[in-house]
Scaffold this motif. Structure first.
Motif, PDB file in Angstrom:
ATOM      1  N   ASP A 127       0.865  -1.162   0.000  1.00  0.00           N
ATOM      2  CA  ASP A 127       0.000   0.000   0.000  1.00  0.00           C
ATOM      3  C   ASP A 127       0.907   1.218   0.000  1.00  0.00           C
ATOM      4  O   ASP A 127       1.676   1.414   0.946  1.00  0.00           O
ATOM      5  N   LEU A 128       0.837   2.006  -1.059  1.00  0.00           N
ATOM      6  CA  LEU A 128       1.658   3.203  -1.183  1.00  0.00           C
ATOM      7  C   LEU A 128       0.856   4.375  -0.625  1.00  0.00           C
ATOM      8  O   LEU A 128       0.007   4.941  -1.316  1.00  0.00           O
ATOM      9  N   GLY A 129       1.094   4.704   0.636  1.00  0.00           N
ATOM     10  CA  GLY A 129       0.338   5.756   1.317  1.00  0.00           C
ATOM     11  C   GLY A 129       1.066   7.082   1.243  1.00  0.00           C
ATOM     12  O   GLY A 129       2.249   7.163   1.525  1.00  0.00           O
ATOM     13  N   PHE A 130       0.318   8.133   0.882  1.00  0.00           N
ATOM     14  CA  PHE A 130       0.913   9.460   0.737  1.00  0.00           C
ATOM     15  C   PHE A 130       0.591  10.302   1.965  1.00  0.00           C
ATOM     16  O   PHE A 130      -0.559  10.422   2.377  1.00  0.00           O
ATOM     17  N   THR A 131       1.635  10.867   2.566  1.00  0.00           N
ATOM     18  CA  THR A 131       1.494  11.631   3.803  1.00  0.00           C
ATOM     19  C   THR A 131       1.783  13.115   3.613  1.00  0.00           C
ATOM     20  O   THR A 131       1.714  13.886   4.564  1.00  0.00           O
ATOM     21  N   ALA A 132       2.099  13.517   2.391  1.00  0.00           N
ATOM     22  CA  ALA A 132       2.394  14.920   2.106  1.00  0.00           C
ATOM     23  C   ALA A 132       1.973  15.239   0.679  1.00  0.00           C
ATOM     24  O   ALA A 132       1.802  14.350  -0.149  1.00  0.00           O
ATOM     25  N   GLY A 133       1.808  16.517   0.424  1.00  0.00           N
ATOM     26  CA  GLY A 133       1.513  16.957  -0.934  1.00  0.00           C
ATOM     27  C   GLY A 133       0.046  16.840  -1.322  1.00  0.00           C
ATOM     28  O   GLY A 133      -0.841  16.673  -0.479  1.00  0.00           O
ATOM     29  N   ARG A 134      -0.191  16.938  -2.588  1.00  0.00           N
ATOM     30  CA  ARG A 134      -1.530  16.956  -3.180  1.00  0.00           C
ATOM     31  C   ARG A 134      -2.366  15.726  -2.854  1.00  0.00           C
ATOM     32  O   ARG A 134      -3.578  15.803  -2.759  1.00  0.00           O
ATOM     33  N   PHE A 135      -1.715  14.570  -2.694  1.00  0.00           N
ATOM     34  CA  PHE A 135      -2.433  13.313  -2.471  1.00  0.00           C
ATOM     35  C   PHE A 135      -2.363  12.836  -1.021  1.00  0.00           C
ATOM     36  O   PHE A 135      -2.595  11.666  -0.746  1.00  0.00           O
ATOM     37  N   LYS A 136      -2.072  13.750  -0.104  1.00  0.00           N
ATOM     38  CA  LYS A 136      -1.989  13.416   1.327  1.00  0.00           C
ATOM     39  C   LYS A 136      -3.286  12.730   1.765  1.00  0.00           C
ATOM     40  O   LYS A 136      -4.386  13.209   1.477  1.00  0.00           O
ATOM     41  N   GLY A 137      -3.138  11.582   2.460  1.00  0.00           N
ATOM     42  CA  GLY A 137      -4.294  10.834   2.933  1.00  0.00           C
ATOM     43  C   GLY A 137      -4.822   9.813   1.943  1.00  0.00           C
ATOM     44  O   GLY A 137      -5.736   9.061   2.258  1.00  0.00           O
ATOM     45  N   SER A 138      -4.272   9.754   0.751  1.00  0.00           N
ATOM     46  CA  SER A 138      -4.685   8.791  -0.267  1.00  0.00           C
ATOM     47  C   SER A 138      -3.624   7.715  -0.400  1.00  0.00           C
ATOM     48  O   SER A 138      -2.492   7.878   0.052  1.00  0.00           O
ATOM     49  N   SER A 139      -3.988   6.604  -1.030  1.00  0.00           N
ATOM     50  CA  SER A 139      -2.999   5.550  -1.245  1.00  0.00           C
ATOM     51  C   SER A 139      -3.330   4.767  -2.502  1.00  0.00           C
ATOM     52  O   SER A 139      -4.447   4.802  -3.008  1.00  0.00           O
ATOM     53  N   LEU A 140      -2.328   4.053  -2.981  1.00  0.00           N
ATOM     54  CA  LEU A 140      -2.456   3.142  -4.122  1.00  0.00           C
ATOM     55  C   LEU A 140      -2.124   1.734  -3.650  1.00  0.00           C
ATOM     56  O   LEU A 140      -1.176   1.545  -2.890  1.00  0.00           O
ATOM     57  N   SER A 141      -2.880   0.748  -4.112  1.00  0.00           N
ATOM     58  CA  SER A 141      -2.630  -0.647  -3.758  1.00  0.00           C
ATOM     59  C   SER A 141      -1.987  -1.359  -4.941  1.00  0.00           C
ATOM     60  O   SER A 141      -2.517  -1.327  -6.049  1.00  0.00           O
ATOM     61  N   VAL A 142      -0.865  -2.008  -4.673  1.00  0.00           N
ATOM     62  CA  VAL A 142      -0.129  -2.745  -5.709  1.00  0.00           C
ATOM     63  C   VAL A 142      -0.083  -4.213  -5.303  1.00  0.00           C
ATOM     64  O   VAL A 142       0.250  -4.537  -4.163  1.00  0.00           O
ATOM     65  N   PHE A 143      -0.445  -5.074  -6.228  1.00  0.00           N
ATOM     66  CA  PHE A 143      -0.344  -6.518  -5.997  1.00  0.00           C
ATOM     67  C   PHE A 143       0.154  -7.121  -7.296  1.00  0.00           C
ATOM     68  O   PHE A 143      -0.575  -7.157  -8.284  1.00  0.00           O
ATOM     69  N   SER A 144       1.417  -7.549  -7.320  1.00  0.00           N
ATOM     70  CA  SER A 144       1.988  -7.971  -8.585  1.00  0.00           C
ATOM     71  C   SER A 144       3.308  -8.711  -8.390  1.00  0.00           C
ATOM     72  O   SER A 144       3.888  -8.712  -7.312  1.00  0.00           O
ATOM     73  N   ARG A 145       3.758  -9.292  -9.472  1.00  0.00           N
ATOM     74  CA  ARG A 145       5.064  -9.952  -9.546  1.00  0.00           C
ATOM     75  C   ARG A 145       6.103  -8.890  -9.842  1.00  0.00           C
ATOM     76  O   ARG A 145       5.868  -7.981 -10.637  1.00  0.00           O
ATOM     77  N   ASN A 146       7.264  -9.002  -9.206  1.00  0.00           N
ATOM     78  CA  ASN A 146       8.329  -8.017  -9.376  1.00  0.00           C
ATOM     79  C   ASN A 146       9.643  -8.739  -9.657  1.00  0.00           C
ATOM     80  O   ASN A 146      10.331  -9.157  -8.728  1.00  0.00           O
ATOM     81  N   PRO A 147      10.000  -8.890 -10.951  1.00  0.00           N
ATOM     82  CA  PRO A 147      11.273  -9.541 -11.294  1.00  0.00           C
ATOM     83  C   PRO A 147      12.443  -8.573 -11.056  1.00  0.00           C
ATOM     84  O   PRO A 147      12.821  -7.809 -11.934  1.00  0.00           O
ATOM     85  N   VAL A 148      13.014  -8.622  -9.881  1.00  0.00           N
ATOM     86  CA  VAL A 148      13.974  -7.634  -9.393  1.00  0.00           C
ATOM     87  C   VAL A 148      15.195  -7.471 -10.290  1.00  0.00           C
ATOM     88  O   VAL A 148      15.710  -6.370 -10.447  1.00  0.00           O
ATOM     89  N   THR A 149      15.678  -8.540 -10.900  1.00  0.00           N
ATOM     90  CA  THR A 149      16.919  -8.443 -11.677  1.00  0.00           C
ATOM     91  C   THR A 149      16.723  -7.802 -13.047  1.00  0.00           C
ATOM     92  O   THR A 149      17.714  -7.469 -13.701  1.00  0.00           O
ATOM     93  N   GLU A 150      15.490  -7.612 -13.480  1.00  0.00           N
ATOM     94  CA  GLU A 150      15.253  -6.916 -14.751  1.00  0.00           C
ATOM     95  C   GLU A 150      15.429  -5.417 -14.529  1.00  0.00           C
ATOM     96  O   GLU A 150      14.990  -4.881 -13.511  1.00  0.00           O
ATOM     97  N   SER A 151      16.056  -4.726 -15.492  1.00  0.00           N
ATOM     98  CA  SER A 151      16.340  -3.308 -15.292  1.00  0.00           C
ATOM     99  C   SER A 151      15.073  -2.456 -15.301  1.00  0.00           C
ATOM    100  O   SER A 151      14.963  -1.503 -14.543  1.00  0.00           O
ATOM    101  N   HIS A 152      14.116  -2.772 -16.142  1.00  0.00           N
ATOM    102  CA  HIS A 152      12.832  -2.066 -16.175  1.00  0.00           C
ATOM    103  C   HIS A 152      11.731  -3.104 -16.009  1.00  0.00           C
ATOM    104  O   HIS A 152      11.730  -4.127 -16.682  1.00  0.00           O
ATOM    105  N   ARG A 153      10.813  -2.841 -15.111  1.00  0.00           N
ATOM    106  CA  ARG A 153       9.745  -3.805 -14.872  1.00  0.00           C
ATOM    107  C   ARG A 153       8.448  -3.076 -14.549  1.00  0.00           C
ATOM    108  O   ARG A 153       8.455  -1.891 -14.244  1.00  0.00           O
TER     109      ARG A 153
END
Length: 188
Positions: free
Chosen positions: A119-145
């Motif tokens: 859960d990417l929770g924002f505590t400052a700025g324009r989106f303070k009090g809002s959040s984004l939920s991420v649920f996914s595979r993350n292939p760490v060794t790839e340079s862009h994913r």
């Protein structure tokens, strides 16, 4: 004879009942399309496994004798995270929120892959009090994913989109990392 009396009673009761209308019934309204906004964000996540106050801690590990102690994130290991989100890659950059959740090391091969819920929770700025939920595979060794945004709250309620992840810094010895997140979401 009893069957006839029972049938007559049922028939009498069914004709004596009055129709009941639900208090929740109402006429349907005309369809109004929802206008979607597109939001793009960039911030950095500091995922620290080392030191006296790590932001990611192991909460479960595999029960095997072949446990790889040289790898900070061996297959089957689960981590709880409370990572800092900053405007820039430096640890001294302005804090804009935190990433709370967990990830699981899900690859048996040599290329590290995580399955993440965060859960990417924002505590400052324009989106303070809002959040984004991420649920996914993350292939760490790839340079862009890419990772999937599956929802949110506050100004990001019912958000969907993509997080494009780029590794800014990774220490292969202790697992510390700084990741650049470029987020594209649509939301009402």
């Amino acid at each position: 004879m009893e069957k006839t009396i029972i049938f007559a009673c049922i028939l009498l009761l069914s004709t004596c009942t009055t129709p009941a209308f639900s208090k929740y019934y109402r006429e349907s309204e005309a369809y109004k399309p929802v206008k979607l906004k597109k939001t793009q964000l960039r911030f950095f996540i500091h995922d620290i496994l080392s030191g006296s106050k790590p932001s990611a801690v192991r909460i479960a590990a595999p029960n095997t004798t072949a446990y790889d102690t040289g790898n900070p994130t061996p297959f089957g290991t689960v981590y709880a995270i409370d990572d800092v989100l900053t405007e820039g890659p430096e640890a001294t950059s302005a804090v804009v929120g935190n990433a709370q959740g967990m990830y699981l090391s899900s690859s048996q091969g040599k290329n590290l892959t995580l399955v993440m819920y965060v859960d990417l929770g924002f505590t400052a700025g324009r989106f303070k009090g809002s959040s984004l939920s991420v649920f996914s595979r993350n292939p760490v060794t790839e340079s862009h994913r890419e990772m999937a945004v599956v929802g949110g709250r506050g100004r990001f309620r019912r958000a969907q989109g993509t997080v494009f992840v780029k590794t800014h810094f990774l220490n292969y010895t202790n697992g510390d990392a700084v990741l650049q997140y470029d987020v594209e979401v649509v939301h009402p």
